[in-house]
Design a protein around this motif. Structure first.
Motif, PDB file in Angstrom:
ATOM      1  N   ALA A  44       0.835  -1.214   0.000  1.00 53.56           N
ATOM      2  CA  ALA A  44       0.000   0.000   0.000  1.00 53.56           C
ATOM      3  C   ALA A  44       0.862   1.254   0.000  1.00 53.56           C
ATOM      4  N   GLU A  45       1.940   1.244   0.769  1.00 57.62           N
ATOM      5  CA  GLU A  45       2.831   2.409   0.802  1.00 57.62           C
ATOM      6  C   GLU A  45       3.547   2.580  -0.529  1.00 57.62           C
ATOM      7  N   GLU A  48       1.369   4.310  -3.106  1.00 56.82           N
ATOM      8  CA  GLU A  48       0.874   5.673  -2.853  1.00 56.82           C
ATOM      9  C   GLU A  48       1.329   6.615  -3.960  1.00 56.82           C
ATOM     10  N   CYS A  51       1.399  12.844  -5.924  1.00 52.84           N
ATOM     11  CA  CYS A  51       0.496  13.980  -5.746  1.00 52.84           C
ATOM     12  C   CYS A  51      -0.551  13.911  -6.850  1.00 52.84           C
ATOM     13  N   THR A  55       0.042   9.679 -11.138  1.00 52.55           N
ATOM     14  CA  THR A  55       0.026   8.313 -10.619  1.00 52.55           C
ATOM     15  C   THR A  55       1.437   7.805 -10.304  1.00 52.55           C
ATOM     16  N   SER A  57       4.424   6.566  -8.433  1.00 52.47           N
ATOM     17  CA  SER A  57       4.588   5.899  -7.144  1.00 52.47           C
ATOM     18  C   SER A  57       5.842   5.036  -7.194  1.00 52.47           C
ATOM     19  N   PRO A 101      -1.457  -2.470  -5.023  1.00 47.91           N
ATOM     20  CA  PRO A 101      -0.710  -2.807  -3.817  1.00 47.91           C
ATOM     21  C   PRO A 101      -0.728  -4.299  -3.490  1.00 47.91           C
ATOM     22  N   ARG A 165       8.113  11.518   1.154  1.00 53.89           N
ATOM     23  CA  ARG A 165       6.693  11.837   1.334  1.00 53.89           C
ATOM     24  C   ARG A 165       5.984  10.768   2.157  1.00 53.89           C
ATOM     25  N   ILE A 166       6.366   9.511   1.973  1.00 50.12           N
ATOM     26  CA  ILE A 166       5.699   8.398   2.653  1.00 50.12           C
ATOM     27  C   ILE A 166       6.028   8.376   4.139  1.00 50.12           C
TER      28      ILE A 166
END
Length: 171
Positions: A44-45, A48, A51, A55, A57, A101, A165-166
């Protein structure tokens, strides 16, 4: 149990080696930096988005670079008819747009396996061995290594920001 990205595989080597060893070593270093940015994160992280509506990540980068390795070492250099894992004609950004994820462990392992496949694909080739790229014209295996090093380095800059950011991790 929730999967988390493991430590990167070991890398390293001499910085006074021959050209081939240096190119391989610097590419391996860039590869390890990318997965190092993923270490300890859950699917999931990793998925993410930076912004929205972007998309971008970490998981998307893992998926994108899997296709980049396949594209350059197999399709372009060797001219093999290989199917991308994520990119499709109708969805060129699927590596990012469709990052799931729940598939993070599979995608991570696929990247590591692609590294092995890329190494094996060019193990018997000389750095001066060349092919003709549709966009760039004649290119050598040396140029492919340099291209992949810059591709990873560019995306590792993105990975730095995504990781920070995470959870605030930097470096």
């Amino acid at each position: 149990m929730t999967w988390v990205a493991p430590e990167p595989p070991p890398f390293g080597g001499s910085l006074v080696a021959g050209e081939r060893t240096l190119l391989e070593g610097f590419l391996d270093w860039q590869r390890a930096v990318l997965v190092g940015k993923c270490t300890g994160l859950t699917g999931a992280e990793l998925a993410e988005a930076a912004c929205p509506p972007s998309t971008l990540s970490l998981l998307g980068l893992v998926r994108h670079l899997t296709d980049v390795e396949l594209e350059w070492f197999h399709r372009r250099f060797h001219g093999r008819d290989v199917q991308s894992f994520y990119r499709r004609p109708d969805a060129k950004d699927a590596a990012f747009d469709e990052a799931d994820p729940d598939e993070a462990e599979r995608d991570y392992e696929r990247l590591i396996a692609q590294w092995r496949s890329s190494r094996e694909a060019v193990a018997g080739n000389a750095l001066d061995d060349a092919f003709t790229d549709e966009l760039r014209g004649p290119m050598s295996l040396r140029a492919v290594y340099l291209h992949l090093i810059q591709e990873y380095a560019r995306h590792n800059g993105h990975a730095d920001l995504l990781r920070q950011r995470i959870d605030g991790e930097t470096g």
